[in-house]
Design an enzyme around this catalytic site. Structure first.
Site, PDB file in Angstrom:
ATOM      1  N   HIS A 112      -3.987  -1.606  -9.921  1.00 22.05           N
ATOM      2  CA  HIS A 112      -3.419  -2.496 -10.953  1.00 22.05           C
ATOM      3  C   HIS A 112      -4.171  -3.811 -11.080  1.00 22.05           C
ATOM      4  CE1 HIS A 112       0.133  -0.419 -12.445  1.00 22.05           C
ATOM      5  NE2 HIS A 112       0.324   0.046 -11.224  1.00 22.05           N
ATOM      6  N   SER A 124       2.513  -2.190  -7.170  1.00 27.54           N
ATOM      7  CA  SER A 124       2.734  -1.589  -8.484  1.00 27.54           C
ATOM      8  C   SER A 124       4.150  -1.741  -9.012  1.00 27.54           C
ATOM      9  CB  SER A 124       2.335  -0.111  -8.448  1.00 27.54           C
ATOM     10  OG  SER A 124       2.982   0.562  -7.392  1.00 27.54           O
ATOM     11  N   LYS A 138      -5.810   3.260 -15.398  1.00 34.40           N
ATOM     12  CA  LYS A 138      -4.949   2.140 -15.820  1.00 34.40           C
ATOM     13  C   LYS A 138      -5.696   1.300 -16.854  1.00 34.40           C
ATOM     14  CE  LYS A 138      -1.590   2.714 -12.365  1.00 34.40           C
ATOM     15  NZ  LYS A 138      -1.599   3.060 -10.958  1.00 34.40           N
TER      16      LYS A 138
HETATM   17  C1  PLP Z   1      -1.348   4.234 -10.231  1.00 36.71           C
HETATM   18  C2  PLP Z   1      -1.754   4.013  -8.852  1.00 36.71           C
HETATM   19  C3  PLP Z   1      -2.522   4.954  -8.184  1.00 36.71           C
HETATM   20  C4  PLP Z   1      -2.837   6.293  -8.790  1.00 36.71           C
HETATM   21  O1  PLP Z   1      -3.873   6.215  -9.731  1.00 36.71           O
HETATM   22  P1  PLP Z   1      -4.159   7.468 -10.684  1.00 36.71           P
HETATM   23  O2  PLP Z   1      -5.549   7.242 -11.142  1.00 36.71           O
HETATM   24  O3  PLP Z   1      -3.143   7.405 -11.790  1.00 36.71           O
HETATM   25  O4  PLP Z   1      -4.009   8.693  -9.865  1.00 36.71           O
HETATM   26  C5  PLP Z   1      -2.949   4.672  -6.910  1.00 36.71           C
HETATM   27  N1  PLP Z   1      -2.629   3.506  -6.317  1.00 36.71           N
HETATM   28  C6  PLP Z   1      -1.883   2.569  -6.922  1.00 36.71           C
HETATM   29  C7  PLP Z   1      -1.563   1.293  -6.212  1.00 36.71           C
HETATM   30  C8  PLP Z   1      -1.411   2.787  -8.220  1.00 36.71           C
HETATM   31  O5  PLP Z   1      -0.670   1.881  -8.816  1.00 36.71           O
END
Ligand code: PLP
Length: 394
Positions: free
Chosen positions: A211, A183, A242
């Site tokens: 992502h 990320s 996302k």
């Molecule tokens: C953003 C993210 C999460 C968290 O996801 P949410 O639905 O916002 O809680 C988990 N793992 C990774 C790799 C992320 O980038």
């Protein structure tokens, strides 16, 4: 009496260390150009990869679901918080990920916690993790009872070394977790090698595709599809927060995984279900992903253009292979200054500093979306050049 007096000292320390956060405020829909803190800016910060946050078909589905099912269920999933919409989404997400089943969980964060905690239940278990994995995987490990083993980022030789350790070989259960797309750096896990090692050493494989879902691989199906590894990864985590632009997460895998998780996973059992509008938005979002392939195409065209222009301008953009493009700065103060100067120029890119990234790896993180026009990206690059020169970064 001031029992919370210590917070003043803590905040002072955060400020000294450039770690104090004051969120900016969005005053419009989340978009490629948005109104933020009273200023219209090219927005390079959200994970709204496909612009589903404000897509007319998705909004219509949310409104329709609200009319039909109301605003919420006022129940956890296992009591009476599972609507027919939840079931429909889980079936469709399993199809999207090429798995037998899926389970929608409150968020991506809690999905990682739920899986790690539910599957790794003994000190005789070992959880193996890439050093750059997301915070939610780290916290999932903390809430599990397993021993933790961390390998250097994407370093397969180090991973193999860990797998060969006698205490790892002797473990009751072994599970390896990796981000699909990392990320902060935007690079992709070496999944073919990881899968091979997991098979050889009898390790459960788990990929967090937060992502990558809606972004990478055919029809945005994620890292597993990108590498053509359907059926070879045990657990795929996805987020609905996302590319899907709502809120939520899911674990996709076997029906046994789903059935076990929905009986024991604490975040799933003890926190209420998503409102119907959220679930309907995700179902509609998946339809848009399938029916408007030009969105993913434009996302990648924009990614290529923006990366090339930043490189041409002399910026170090790291090892990214995806729409997440870091612009390396290497100093907290300078990273904050660059972000502020860009904002004044009409471009929003967030500074990411220690401890989110290691010292010396401070950066701005940029994310382009399918909604950016070339002129938006040219405008952003021009601002980056101007501010980058002023700060001596290029
Ligand atoms: C953003 C993210 C999460 C968290 O996801 P949410 O639905 O916002 O809680 C988990 N793992 C990774 C790799 C992320 O980038």
């Amino acid at each position: 009496m001031n029992t919370l007096g210590f917070l003043e000292d803590e905040i002072k320390t955060l400020k000294q260390e450039n770690r104090f956060i004051q969120p900016r405020v969005l005053q419009s829909a989340q978009g490629p150009v948005a109104m933020i803190d009273g200023k219209k800016v090219v927005n390079l910060t959200s994970n709204n990869y496909l612009c589903l946050a404000n897509h007319p078909k998705v909004k219509a589905a949310a409104i329709k679901a609200t009319e039909q099912f109301g605003i919420g269920t006022a129940a956890v999933r296992t009591i009476i918080g599972t609507t027919s919409l939840h079931e429909e989404l889980e079936t469709k997400l399993a199809e999207f990920k090429g798995t037998e089943a899926s389970l929608v969980i409150q968020s991506g964060f809690t999905s990682n916690v739920a899986v790690c905690q539910s599957l790794m239940t003994s000190p005789e278990d070992v959880l193996i993790s890439d050093e750059l994995n997301h915070a939610s995987i780290i916290d999932g490990g903390r809430l599990s009872k397993a021993k933790k083993k961390v390998y250097r980022h994407n370093d397969m030789a180090h991973l193999k070394e860990i797998l060969e350790q006698p205490e790892v070989r002797a473990a009751r259960r072994k599970m390896l977790v990796t981000d699909g797309v990392f990320s902060m750096d935007g690079d992709i896990a070496l999944l073919p090698e990881i899968v091979e090692l997991c098979k050889k050493y009898d390790v459960v494989s788990m990929v967090d595709d937060a992502h990558a879902s809606g972004v990478l691989g055919p029809q945005g199906r994620g890292t597993v599809a990108h590498y053509n590894l359907k059926g070879h990864v045990d657990i795929q985590i996805g987020t609905l927060s996302k590319a899907f632009a709502t809120i939520g997460g899911y674990a996709a895998g076997s029906l046994n995984l789903k059935q076990y998780m929905q009986s024991v996973a604490r975040p799933f059992l003890f926190s209420s279900s998503h409102p119907p509008a959220v679930i309907a938005s995700c179902i509609a979002g998946l339809d848009v992903i399938y029916n408007e392939p030009e969105l993913i195409q434009k996302l990648w065209d924009n990614t290529k253009f923006f990366k090339e222009e930043l490189k041409k301008a002399g910026f170090d953009t790291g090892h990214s292979q995806t729409p997440i493009t870091p612009v390396m700065v290497g100093d907290s103060k300078k990273a904050h200054a660059l972000s502020q100067m860009l904002f004044n120029e009409g471009v929003f890119a967030l500074s990411i500093v220690f401890p989110t990234v290691p010292l010396g790896k401070e950066r701005l993180r940029t994310i382009v979306t399918a909604g950016h026009e070339i002129k938006d990206l040219e405008f952003a690059v021009a601002a980056f050049k101007k501010c980058g020169k002023e700060l001596g970064i290029i």
